[in-house]
Design an enzyme around this catalytic site. Structure first.
Site, short mmCIF file in Angstrom:
data_model
loop_
_atom_site.label_atom_id
_atom_site.label_comp_id
_atom_site.label_asym_id
_atom_site.label_seq_id
_atom_site.Cartn_x
_atom_site.Cartn_y
_atom_site.Cartn_z
N GLY A 149 3.67 -2.80 5.63
CA GLY A 149 2.48 -2.99 4.80
C GLY A 149 2.16 -4.40 4.36
O GLY A 149 1.29 -4.58 3.51
N VAL B 160 0.30 3.45 11.52
CA VAL B 160 1.09 4.62 11.09
C VAL B 160 0.40 5.95 11.43
O VAL B 160 0.98 7.01 11.20
CB VAL B 160 1.44 4.58 9.59
CG1 VAL B 160 2.33 3.39 9.27
CG2 VAL B 160 0.19 4.58 8.72
N TYR C 165 -11.34 5.76 -7.86
CA TYR C 165 -10.17 5.94 -6.97
C TYR C 165 -10.36 7.17 -6.08
O TYR C 165 -9.84 7.22 -4.97
CB TYR C 165 -8.86 5.99 -7.77
CG TYR C 165 -8.30 4.61 -7.93
CD1 TYR C 165 -8.85 3.76 -8.88
CD2 TYR C 165 -7.32 4.11 -7.10
CE1 TYR C 165 -8.42 2.46 -9.01
CE2 TYR C 165 -6.88 2.82 -7.21
CZ TYR C 165 -7.42 2.00 -8.17
OH TYR C 165 -6.99 0.71 -8.27
N LYS D 295 -2.52 9.64 -3.54
CA LYS D 295 -1.34 9.20 -4.29
C LYS D 295 -0.59 10.39 -4.89
O LYS D 295 0.64 10.38 -4.96
CB LYS D 295 -1.73 8.20 -5.39
CG LYS D 295 -2.18 6.84 -4.85
CD LYS D 295 -1.18 6.21 -3.91
CE LYS D 295 -1.53 4.78 -3.55
NZ LYS D 295 -0.71 4.26 -2.43
N ILE E 130 -3.28 -4.97 -9.17
CA ILE E 130 -2.96 -6.31 -8.67
C ILE E 130 -4.01 -6.65 -7.62
O ILE E 130 -4.34 -5.79 -6.78
CB ILE E 130 -1.54 -6.33 -8.03
CG1 ILE E 130 -0.48 -5.99 -9.09
CG2 ILE E 130 -1.25 -7.70 -7.41
CD1 ILE E 130 0.93 -5.86 -8.54
N LEU F 203 -5.94 -7.15 -0.89
CA LEU F 203 -6.99 -6.73 0.05
C LEU F 203 -7.36 -5.27 -0.18
O LEU F 203 -8.53 -4.92 -0.31
CB LEU F 203 -6.44 -6.91 1.48
CG LEU F 203 -7.39 -7.31 2.58
CD1 LEU F 203 -8.14 -8.57 2.20
CD2 LEU F 203 -6.60 -7.51 3.87
P1 NAD Z 1 -2.64 -4.73 0.96
O1 NAD Z 1 -4.03 -4.67 1.49
O2 NAD Z 1 -2.00 -6.05 0.90
O3 NAD Z 1 -1.69 -3.73 1.75
C1 NAD Z 1 -2.15 -2.52 2.30
C2 NAD Z 1 -1.52 -2.43 3.68
O4 NAD Z 1 -1.81 -1.17 4.29
C3 NAD Z 1 -2.04 -3.52 4.63
O5 NAD Z 1 -0.97 -4.25 5.17
C4 NAD Z 1 -2.72 -2.70 5.71
O6 NAD Z 1 -2.68 -3.30 6.99
C5 NAD Z 1 -1.88 -1.44 5.67
N1 NAD Z 1 -2.47 -0.34 6.43
C6 NAD Z 1 -3.69 0.24 6.26
N2 NAD Z 1 -3.88 1.15 7.21
C7 NAD Z 1 -2.77 1.15 8.01
C8 NAD Z 1 -2.37 1.88 9.15
N3 NAD Z 1 -3.17 2.81 9.72
N4 NAD Z 1 -1.15 1.62 9.71
C9 NAD Z 1 -0.34 0.69 9.17
N5 NAD Z 1 -0.65 -0.02 8.07
C10 NAD Z 1 -1.87 0.21 7.51
O7 NAD Z 1 -2.74 -4.05 -0.51
P2 NAD Z 1 -1.60 -3.67 -1.57
O8 NAD Z 1 -2.33 -3.54 -2.85
O9 NAD Z 1 -0.45 -4.58 -1.45
O10 NAD Z 1 -1.20 -2.19 -1.12
C11 NAD Z 1 0.15 -1.80 -0.89
C12 NAD Z 1 0.42 -0.46 -1.53
O11 NAD Z 1 0.41 -0.61 -2.96
C13 NAD Z 1 -0.60 0.63 -1.22
O12 NAD Z 1 0.06 1.87 -1.10
C14 NAD Z 1 -1.46 0.63 -2.48
O13 NAD Z 1 -2.14 1.85 -2.68
C15 NAD Z 1 -0.37 0.42 -3.51
N6 NAD Z 1 -0.82 0.02 -4.85
C16 NAD Z 1 -1.63 -1.06 -5.01
C17 NAD Z 1 -2.04 -1.41 -6.30
C18 NAD Z 1 -2.93 -2.60 -6.51
O14 NAD Z 1 -3.56 -2.69 -7.57
N7 NAD Z 1 -3.02 -3.54 -5.58
C19 NAD Z 1 -1.64 -0.67 -7.40
C20 NAD Z 1 -0.80 0.43 -7.20
C21 NAD Z 1 -0.41 0.78 -5.91
#
Ligand code: NAD
Length: 263
Positions: free
Chosen positions: A13, A65, A155, A162, A191, A194
């Site tokens: 990720g 994935v 959301y 989730k 946070i 992207l």
């Molecule tokens: P990010 O955009 O940096 O990461 C999301 C990742 O998902 C990317 O690397 C993207 O390429 C990958 N992805 C999407 N579709 C895919 C696929 N088909 N196959 C493989 N990879 C795939 O954003 P992030 O915020 O770092 O997200 C990481 C996790 O944290 C996610 O589960 C997100 O829901 C969760 N999250 C984020 C926040 C926030 O506020 N940023 C808060 C709570 C939870």
């Protein structure tokens, strides 16, 4: 001496250096873990490889994935190179931008399938593929968000994804527990990444966060990385099936506390 000396972690990720997955990678590396990466092909070569190199990592494999064959290839290559896996990190999610604003009641079947497939089922698929390399003491970690439990504007289908992800983590935790494999989630507060930028109104919510959060500050990928160190280390040896909040305390609020008036 690091808390993760000798451990090997595979992190799914990382999209760029703002990704939560990158915060976790840096933190685990600082505690002595050897890190490998898997990201979608579009970013693996151009964005992830240079980041991986900066922490001495040579394992960067592309994987969507949604594709079981690609998942299998990543774990076959991991097994060939490293034999076993101590830490599996799932830090990925996706829903179309149009599904992350407006009314939830308008969510289409296709939008629902896509979001649940990439954001929730993938934890099952990755863990299943990892079974041959997981062992007693291994730890699986996934990223979730509080919208799984309570309504958060926009959301929408990601909130449902989730909830499903957390349920998947609980079932995996119970099934893998007898083998000594732990499965947990971190529920991070907002946070700027992207993925987050795809959620309608995210900037506004992020801007107001520090006025509301009990700790009165924004969150960083380092905050999440630090929590991941604990959950993935032997210090958390009796913790599985849990959701650990890294949200500045927001999940305890029923209503925002008023600003102090100096009284
Ligand atoms: P990010 O955009 O940096 O990461 C999301 C990742 O998902 C990317 O690397 C993207 O390429 C990958 N992805 C999407 N579709 C895919 C696929 N088909 N196959 C493989 N990879 C795939 O954003 P992030 O915020 O770092 O997200 C990481 C996790 O944290 C996610 O589960 C997100 O829901 C969760 N999250 C984020 C926040 C926030 O506020 N940023 C808060 C709570 C939870």
């Amino acid at each position: 001496m690091g808390l993760l000396d000798g451990k090997k972690a595979l992190i799914f990720g990382v999209a760029n250096d703002h990704s939560i997955a990158w915060g976790i990678a840096k933190a685990l590396h600082e505690q002595g873990a050897t890190i490998g990466f898997s990201s979608i092909a579009e970013v693996a070569e151009r964005r992830v490889k240079p980041l991986a190199e900066s922490i001495g990592s040579t394992f960067v494999e592309p994987c969507n994935v949604q594709n079981d064959a690609e998942i299998a290839t990543v774990f076959e290559k991991w097994q060939a190179q490293y034999g076993t896996l101590d830490i599996l990190v799932h830090s990925l999610a996706f829903a179309g931008r149009e599904a992350l604003s407006g009314k939830f009641v308008n969510t289409t079947r296709d939008q629902f399938h896509l979001a649940l497939d990439i954001s929730a089922y993938s934890l099952v698929a990755l863990t299943h593929a990892a079974l041959p390399v997981l062992h007693a003491g291994s730890s699986v970690l996934a990223m979730t968000y509080y919208a799984s439990e309570k309504y958060v504007p926009n959301y929408n289908v990601m909130a449902v994804a989730k909830s499903a992800l957390e349920a998947c983590a609980r079932y995996l935790a119970v099934e893998l527990g007898p083998q000594g494999v732990r499965v947990n989630c971190i529920s991070a507060g907002p946070i700027r990444t992207l993925a987050a930028s795809g959620v309608g109104g995210f900037r506004t919510m992020h801007g107001k966060f520090k006025e509301v959060a009990p700790l009165r500050r924004t969150l960083t990928i380092e905050d999440v990385g630090n929590a991941a160190i604990w959950l993935c280390s032997d210090l958390a040896s009796a913790t599985t099936g849990e959701v650990l909040f890294v949200d500045g305390g927001v999940n305890v609020l029923a209503i925002a506390a008023p600003e102090e008036d100096g009284a």
